[in-house]
Design a protein around this motif. Structure first.
Motif, PDB file in Angstrom:
ATOM      1  N   LYS A  15       0.816  -1.223   0.000  1.00  0.00           N
ATOM      2  CA  LYS A  15       0.000   0.000   0.000  1.00  0.00           C
ATOM      3  C   LYS A  15       0.845   1.267   0.000  1.00  0.00           C
ATOM      4  N   SER A  16       1.912   1.317   0.779  1.00  0.00           N
ATOM      5  CA  SER A  16       2.760   2.518   0.802  1.00  0.00           C
ATOM      6  C   SER A  16       3.438   2.727  -0.543  1.00  0.00           C
ATOM      7  N   ARG A  17       3.956   1.667  -1.114  1.00  0.00           N
ATOM      8  CA  ARG A  17       4.613   1.761  -2.427  1.00  0.00           C
ATOM      9  C   ARG A  17       3.615   2.255  -3.480  1.00  0.00           C
ATOM     10  N   HIS A  18       2.394   1.741  -3.436  1.00  0.00           N
ATOM     11  CA  HIS A  18       1.386   2.169  -4.405  1.00  0.00           C
ATOM     12  C   HIS A  18       1.031   3.647  -4.195  1.00  0.00           C
ATOM     13  N   ALA A  19       0.867   4.050  -2.937  1.00  0.00           N
ATOM     14  CA  ALA A  19       0.549   5.446  -2.628  1.00  0.00           C
ATOM     15  C   ALA A  19       1.680   6.369  -3.101  1.00  0.00           C
ATOM     16  N   GLU A  20       2.914   5.949  -2.897  1.00  0.00           N
ATOM     17  CA  GLU A  20       4.054   6.741  -3.376  1.00  0.00           C
ATOM     18  C   GLU A  20       4.012   6.886  -4.896  1.00  0.00           C
ATOM     19  N   GLY A  21       3.611   5.837  -5.589  1.00  0.00           N
ATOM     20  CA  GLY A  21       3.487   5.879  -7.039  1.00  0.00           C
ATOM     21  C   GLY A  21       2.437   6.883  -7.488  1.00  0.00           C
ATOM     22  N   ILE A  22       1.333   6.957  -6.767  1.00  0.00           N
ATOM     23  CA  ILE A  22       0.282   7.934  -7.077  1.00  0.00           C
ATOM     24  C   ILE A  22       0.847   9.353  -6.955  1.00  0.00           C
ATOM     25  N   VAL A  23       1.583   9.585  -5.878  1.00  0.00           N
ATOM     26  CA  VAL A  23       2.152  10.907  -5.640  1.00  0.00           C
ATOM     27  C   VAL A  23       3.151  11.258  -6.735  1.00  0.00           C
ATOM     28  N   LYS A  24       4.059  10.339  -7.043  1.00  0.00           N
ATOM     29  CA  LYS A  24       5.072  10.604  -8.068  1.00  0.00           C
ATOM     30  C   LYS A  24       4.437  10.864  -9.430  1.00  0.00           C
ATOM     31  N   SER A  30       6.239  16.843  -3.868  1.00  0.00           N
ATOM     32  CA  SER A  30       5.848  15.722  -3.004  1.00  0.00           C
ATOM     33  C   SER A  30       6.190  15.985  -1.550  1.00  0.00           C
ATOM     34  N   ILE A  31       5.187  15.919  -0.715  1.00  0.00           N
ATOM     35  CA  ILE A  31       5.364  16.118   0.725  1.00  0.00           C
ATOM     36  C   ILE A  31       4.916  14.848   1.440  1.00  0.00           C
ATOM     37  N   TYR A  32       5.804  14.312   2.256  1.00  0.00           N
ATOM     38  CA  TYR A  32       5.540  13.085   3.007  1.00  0.00           C
ATOM     39  C   TYR A  32       5.290  13.467   4.458  1.00  0.00           C
ATOM     40  N   ILE A  33       4.096  13.200   4.952  1.00  0.00           N
ATOM     41  CA  ILE A  33       3.774  13.454   6.355  1.00  0.00           C
ATOM     42  C   ILE A  33       3.834  12.120   7.085  1.00  0.00           C
ATOM     43  N   ALA A  34       4.877  11.966   7.886  1.00  0.00           N
ATOM     44  CA  ALA A  34       5.144  10.711   8.593  1.00  0.00           C
ATOM     45  C   ALA A  34       4.549  10.768   9.991  1.00  0.00           C
TER      46      ALA A  34
END
Length: 169
Positions: A15-24, A30-34
């Motif tokens: 899921k994280s990898r897929h979400a990162e792909g959507i953002v890219k 790109s802003i990552y809120i951890a």
């Protein structure tokens, strides 16, 4: 581009990898809120692995509790990826904060955002019933949180085995 996208799935589902792909793929800043905190060596290793997986080009904001504040402060600066809602919920439980009130606040903030937000969450209700009272309350709260976020989301994706299944949008 969807304004609010919820990406859910089990542990290590992709899921994280897929979400990162959507953002890219958005082409936006790109802003990552951890929401995770490196409270032990294992979690520190997980955070490092996520940073390596993401690669360069991300502004990272570490915000374990004030997710709404982080979203408000970054609105208009690019697409935001929140990873993850279930860790945020866990942080609220540990801090003994009113998770339901914080969730209600988040729902309002999400609906007022101008820039897109991609949210990652875990589906925790499909496993065994937790033995502790707190574990059961957390599992139930997580399910409620996911349902309420899905209601306001433009798109909801379930990722399993690294493959996305569109549930909404």
């Amino acid at each position: 581009m969807n304004k609010i996208t919820l990406v859910t799935g089990g542990a290590k589902s992709g899921k994280s990898r897929h979400a990162e792909g959507i953002v890219k793929a958005s082409g936006l800043s790109s802003i990552y809120i951890a929401t995770g905190q490196a409270l032990d060596d294992e979690m520190a290793d997980r955070i490092t692995a996520h940073k390596i997986q993401r690669g360069d080009g991300w502004q990272t904001i570490e915000e374990p509790l004030d997710l709404c504040g982080a979203l408000v402060r970054t609105d208009g600066q690019g697409i935001r990826l929140v990873d993850c809602l279930t860790l945020w919920l866990s942080n609220l439980f540990v801090a003994e904060l009113d998770w339901d009130a914080k969730l209600s606040e988040l729902l309002v903030v999400l609906q007022t955002q101008q820039s897109p937000v991609v949210l990652v969450t875990n589906e925790v209700g499909g496993g065994i019933v937790p033995m502790s009272d707190m574990g059961r309350r957390y599992r139930d709260a997580s399910g409620v949180m996911n349902q309420r976020i899905a209601e306001v989301a433009d798109a909801v994706l379930l990722v399993t085995c690294g493959l996305p299944l569109s549930l909404k949008g």
